[in-house]
Design a protein around this motif. Structure first.
Motif, mmCIF file in Angstrom:
data_model
loop_
_atom_site.group_PDB
_atom_site.id
_atom_site.type_symbol
_atom_site.label_atom_id
_atom_site.label_comp_id
_atom_site.label_asym_id
_atom_site.label_seq_id
_atom_site.Cartn_x
_atom_site.Cartn_y
_atom_site.Cartn_z
ATOM 1 N N CYS A 83 -1.635 9.848 1.815
ATOM 2 C CA CYS A 83 -1.941 8.723 2.568
ATOM 3 C C CYS A 83 -1.707 8.779 4.083
ATOM 4 O O CYS A 83 -1.139 9.785 4.523
ATOM 5 N N GLY A 111 0.705 -1.137 -0.136
ATOM 6 C CA GLY A 111 -0.172 0.033 -0.180
ATOM 7 C C GLY A 111 0.738 1.237 0.113
ATOM 8 O O GLY A 111 0.448 2.313 -0.354
ATOM 9 N N HIS A 112 2.072 1.317 0.477
ATOM 10 C CA HIS A 112 2.834 2.340 0.667
ATOM 11 C C HIS A 112 3.997 2.435 -0.584
ATOM 12 O O HIS A 112 4.941 3.229 -0.397
#
Ligand SMILES: [Zn+2]
Length: 345
Positions: free
Chosen positions: A189, A170-171
């Motif tokens: 984010c 996700g990062h």
């Protein structure tokens, strides 16, 4: 009978599965027990054990049949299951800080326990559902839920990394500026990055970035007036499935972000399969196919030898973590000679 259990400790529920030495899952649907993780390790571990006994009883499995247990939890945790000393959203009780949850469960059960974080467990299940337990294949799974989780399986092994942060997909930053129709979007984010995969492709991304970006472009849209933003975000998937133009546009951005990310993975791993799962794809087959098509449309052109890398939808979404944890424990039990080598039916 030799059986391995998979235990998925989530925020509110513990989910269970059982698999035999022939890789047959004994539980088809959902089998769960309340988690009580907010009350700390002592109560939570007892809950896990109680629920496991119920699951085994229901399926005619005795404690003597149980060879090993695979456990998965949300992170952050070390590769061996020591929860972060900083604490985490799912383990707020102070006694969880730095707690070895794998060791804790192994001590209570008197059986070997293996550990994966929830994203890596689901990725292992997705991999197993395509390749089975023995293949040395490589796959990358992205799970689109509240956040974006997933994992990398390289030559049949979970890439856990040095400190347990392997597969934090996700990062990973994606070049989102190349997605059509996102001029002016600044996807931030919660981790502090701008333009990583989770900031574009998750329920949180819909709520924090994509809805606020698209609503002004669709004046009078039903989600703009009557709903709070978190509630509106949850309605986007259903409306997209029904063909609502704004919600389709939101899901197209998510798919194209995944396409850019998968392109990075194709060039990093040359994988045998790419896999997508999670709540975003708990829809009918037609919408899933549309979404996969949009992922491909968002990928830059591949060299000929890589253009046919398949993209799959992960099956059994709500039990993926428990199933992956069980597969992990089964592999480990085989490697340690606790269970007969592959006796496939
Ligand atoms: Zn991030």
């Amino acid at each position: 009978m030799q059986v391995v259990a998979g235990v998925d400790l989530g925020g509110t529920a513990v989910k269970y599965t059982l698999v035999d030495a022939g890789e047959r899952f004994l539980i088809e649907g959902l089998c769960e027990h309340p988690a009580r993780s907010t009350e700390g390790p002592d109560i939570c571990l007892q809950q896990i054990v109680d629920g496991l006994h119920i699951a085994m009883q229901k399926n005619g499995v005795s404690l003597g049949d149980l060879v090993a247990i695979g456990l998965d939890t949300p992170g952050p945790a070390s590769a061996t299951g020591v929860l972060s000393a900083e604490g985490s959203t799912n383990f707020l009780h102070p006694k969880w800080a730095g707690f070895d949850v794998r060791e804790g469960l192994a001590t209570r059960l008197g059986k070997p326990v293996t550990y994966l974080n929830d994203g890596n467990a689901a990725a292992l299940w997705g991999h197993f559902s395509i390749f089975g337990g023995g293949a040395a294949a490589t796959s990358v799974s992205a799970i689109v839920g509240t956040g974006l989780g997933g994992g990398v399986i390289a030559d049949g092994n979970v890439v856990k990394g040095r400190r347990g942060f392997g597969g934090e997909l996700g990062h990973v930053l994606v070049p989102y500026q190349s997605i059509r129709g996102v001029d002016g979007l600044t996807p931030r984010c919660n981790c502090g990055r701008t333009g990583d995969l989770e900031s574009l492709c998750s329920l949180t991304a819909i709520e924090q970035s994509l809805l606020p970006f698209f609503l002004p472009k669709f004046p009078g849209h039903e989600l703009g007036t009557s709903e709070t933003r978190p509630r509106a975000a949850k309605l986007v998937r259903g409306l997209a499935e029904q063909g609502d133009p704004m919600c389709r546009a939101i899901f197209r951005v998510q798919a194209h972000a995944l396409g850019l990310f998968f392109d990075e993975m194709v060039n990093t791993f040359d994988p045998d399969a790419l896999i997508v799962g999670g709540g975003a794809l708990e829809t009918g087959a037609a919408f899933q196919q549309w979404f996969l098509h949009e992922i491909r449309a968002g990928m830059p052109e591949q060299r000929q030898e890589q253009a046919d890398i398949p993209i799959h939808v992960m099956p059994n979404g709500d039990t993926a973590g428990a199933r992956g944890a069980a597969v992990d424990a089964l592999k480990s039990a085989r490697a340690n000679g606790l269970i007969a080598e592959r006796q496939k039916a």
